[in-house]
Write a protein that holds these residues in place. Sequence first.
Motif, mmCIF file in Angstrom:
data_model
loop_
_atom_site.group_PDB
_atom_site.id
_atom_site.type_symbol
_atom_site.label_atom_id
_atom_site.label_comp_id
_atom_site.label_asym_id
_atom_site.label_seq_id
_atom_site.Cartn_x
_atom_site.Cartn_y
_atom_site.Cartn_z
ATOM 1 N N ILE A 150 -24.097 51.709 3.108
ATOM 2 C CA ILE A 150 -24.141 50.303 3.502
ATOM 3 C C ILE A 150 -23.920 50.173 5.004
ATOM 4 N N GLY A 151 -22.924 50.874 5.515
ATOM 5 C CA GLY A 151 -22.653 50.809 6.943
ATOM 6 C C GLY A 151 -23.847 51.208 7.786
ATOM 7 N N ALA A 152 -24.587 52.213 7.326
ATOM 8 C CA ALA A 152 -25.770 52.659 8.077
ATOM 9 C C ALA A 152 -26.841 51.582 8.111
ATOM 10 N N MET A 153 -27.026 50.873 6.996
ATOM 11 C CA MET A 153 -28.023 49.805 6.973
ATOM 12 C C MET A 153 -27.611 48.662 7.889
ATOM 13 N N VAL A 154 -26.333 48.304 7.849
ATOM 14 C CA VAL A 154 -25.842 47.230 8.719
ATOM 15 C C VAL A 154 -25.994 47.634 10.182
ATOM 16 N N ALA A 155 -25.734 48.891 10.485
ATOM 17 C CA ALA A 155 -25.868 49.376 11.862
ATOM 18 C C ALA A 155 -27.306 49.262 12.355
ATOM 19 N N MET A 198 -27.691 45.015 19.708
ATOM 20 C CA MET A 198 -26.258 45.172 19.800
ATOM 21 C C MET A 198 -25.888 46.623 20.105
ATOM 22 N N ARG A 199 -24.760 46.800 20.737
ATOM 23 C CA ARG A 199 -24.148 48.114 20.866
ATOM 24 C C ARG A 199 -23.447 48.412 19.534
ATOM 25 N N VAL A 200 -23.770 49.527 18.904
ATOM 26 C CA VAL A 200 -23.185 49.877 17.618
ATOM 27 C C VAL A 200 -22.106 50.931 17.834
ATOM 28 N N LEU A 201 -20.904 50.631 17.380
ATOM 29 C CA LEU A 201 -19.735 51.487 17.580
ATOM 30 C C LEU A 201 -19.150 51.816 16.205
ATOM 31 N N CYS A 202 -18.985 53.093 15.898
ATOM 32 C CA CYS A 202 -18.600 53.509 14.545
ATOM 33 C C CYS A 202 -17.243 54.207 14.516
ATOM 34 N N TRP A 203 -16.590 54.099 13.352
ATOM 35 C CA TRP A 203 -15.361 54.835 13.096
ATOM 36 C C TRP A 203 -15.246 55.102 11.600
ATOM 37 N N GLY A 204 -14.536 56.171 11.251
ATOM 38 C CA GLY A 204 -14.337 56.526 9.856
ATOM 39 C C GLY A 204 -13.972 57.991 9.747
ATOM 40 N N ARG A 205 -14.256 58.578 8.597
ATOM 41 C CA ARG A 205 -13.980 59.996 8.409
ATOM 42 C C ARG A 205 -14.957 60.828 9.232
ATOM 43 N N GLU A 206 -14.565 62.055 9.541
ATOM 44 C CA GLU A 206 -15.352 62.869 10.455
ATOM 45 C C GLU A 206 -16.775 63.094 9.959
ATOM 46 N N GLY A 207 -16.936 63.289 8.653
ATOM 47 C CA GLY A 207 -18.284 63.498 8.129
ATOM 48 C C GLY A 207 -19.194 62.314 8.402
ATOM 49 N N LEU A 244 -18.778 60.105 10.761
ATOM 50 C CA LEU A 244 -18.970 59.964 12.202
ATOM 51 C C LEU A 244 -20.049 60.910 12.709
ATOM 52 N N GLN A 245 -20.130 62.099 12.119
ATOM 53 C CA GLN A 245 -21.190 63.008 12.524
ATOM 54 C C GLN A 245 -22.557 62.450 12.136
ATOM 55 N N ARG A 246 -22.631 61.823 10.967
ATOM 56 C CA ARG A 246 -23.898 61.188 10.573
ATOM 57 C C ARG A 246 -24.255 60.060 11.534
ATOM 58 N N ALA A 247 -23.248 59.310 11.980
ATOM 59 C CA ALA A 247 -23.505 58.240 12.940
ATOM 60 C C ALA A 247 -24.030 58.818 14.254
ATOM 61 N N ARG A 248 -23.413 59.890 14.713
ATOM 62 C CA ARG A 248 -23.893 60.538 15.942
ATOM 63 C C ARG A 248 -25.324 61.024 15.769
ATOM 64 N N ASP A 249 -25.606 61.648 14.634
ATOM 65 C CA ASP A 249 -26.948 62.168 14.377
ATOM 66 C C ASP A 249 -27.986 61.047 14.372
ATOM 67 N N ASP A 250 -27.547 59.842 13.961
ATOM 68 C CA ASP A 250 -28.462 58.698 13.929
ATOM 69 C C ASP A 250 -28.531 57.974 15.265
ATOM 70 N N GLY A 251 -27.821 58.477 16.248
ATOM 71 C CA GLY A 251 -27.919 57.932 17.597
ATOM 72 C C GLY A 251 -26.929 56.843 17.935
ATOM 73 N N TYR A 252 -25.876 56.685 17.122
ATOM 74 C CA TYR A 252 -24.904 55.629 17.381
ATOM 75 C C TYR A 252 -23.663 56.178 18.070
ATOM 76 N N GLU A 253 -22.982 55.300 18.743
ATOM 77 C CA GLU A 253 -21.772 55.666 19.482
ATOM 78 C C GLU A 253 -20.581 55.718 18.531
#
Length: 323
Positions: free
Chosen positions: A154-159, A167-176, A178-187
Motif C-alpha cells: 500500500i505504501g508503495a502505491m501511495v508513494a 511531491m518529495r517522497v520520504l520513507c521510513w520503516g524496517r530495513e527491508g 527501506l531497501q525496496r524504497a531506495r530501489d524504487d528511487g525514493y528517499e
Amino acid sequence: MKIAVLDDYADAFRTAPAFARLSEHEVTVFRDTEKEPEALIARLAGMEALVLTQQRSPLPAAVIERLPRLRFIMETGRHTGHIAIDACTRQGVVVSTGGAGGPDATAELTWGLILAALRHIPEEARRLREGQWQAIAGTGLKGRTLGIYAYGRIGAMVARVGAAFGMRVLCWGREGSLQRARDDGYEVAANREALFAESDVLSLHIVLNDATRGIVTAADLARMKPGALLVNTSRAPIIAPGALLAALEAGRPGRAAVDVFDDEPVLGASDPLIGLPNILCTPHLGYATRGVFDALYEVAVDRLLAFAAGAPVDVANPGAAKG
C-alpha cells in the motif's frame, strides 16, 4: 450447514456472485457487530459455521466454548488474533483464512482522504449546499514532502501517486522495506525523527501486531509541523492511546485524516476524535469496495464448501481439522 455471516455492514454478501453457491445451506447475515459476549452467544446459538468480515468481531474462548454446534470459522482476512484459536482447536472448530483483495482500494482511499483534507472538500461542499460560496484556501501538493511510514504494497502505491503530483517522497520503516524504497528511487529519511519532522503529509501503512502496537508516540506527533497532515488508513492502535487526540488539540500536527478507530464500529459519534474541527474521519472504508467484497466472499464460499465436503483448506489450526 447453518451459516452466520457477521459484520456485513454493506449487506454485500447476499449480492456477491458467490452467494448463489450456498443455495443448499441456511445463511443468516448480520449487518452489525455484537461485542457483548452473552448477546453474541445468543445470536450465534445453533450456528455450525461463521463467516467473519475481516477482524470486526472478536471471538474469545468464553464465546467459542458456549457454541457447541459450531464446527467452522471462515476469517476473510489473514489475521486471526481476534479469534481464540486454542479454544477452537479444543472444541474441534476448524478456522480457515482468506486474504483475497489487494492494496488498491486502501491506497485509493488514502489519496481520497489526503485530497479531501488538504482542499477542504467536505467543508466546502457542505457550505455550497447551505447556499454559501468558497471560504477556505486549500493546500497544494507539488513540492511538498510526503512521508511514508512502512513501504509495503500500500505504501508503495501511495508513494507513486505522490511522486506523480510532484511531491518529495520520504520513507521510513524496517530495513527491508527501506531497501525496496531506495530501489524504487525514493528517499529514505535520515532517521525516524526526521520522517515526522519533515513530512507535510505523513501516511501510516504499518501492520498492527504486538511489536507495532503504540509504535507512533506522542513524542513523534509533537515533532510534526503545525501545517502537516497525518493520515491513518492502517489500524488505530499503531498510535499510542490518546496521543492523536492530544496532538491535534495541541496543533501538532495541524490536521489528520483517519479511517480507523480504537473501538469499531463507532456509533453515535462516540469517539472523541470525531468531534475535532481539524480531523476528517471515515468509517473504515479502506477496503470497502464492491470488487473487494466480491473477492473476499468468493474465497469465503470456497472455504465453506471445502469444509462441507470434508476437505478444509487454508486451516489456521490443523489440530482441529485432524480431530
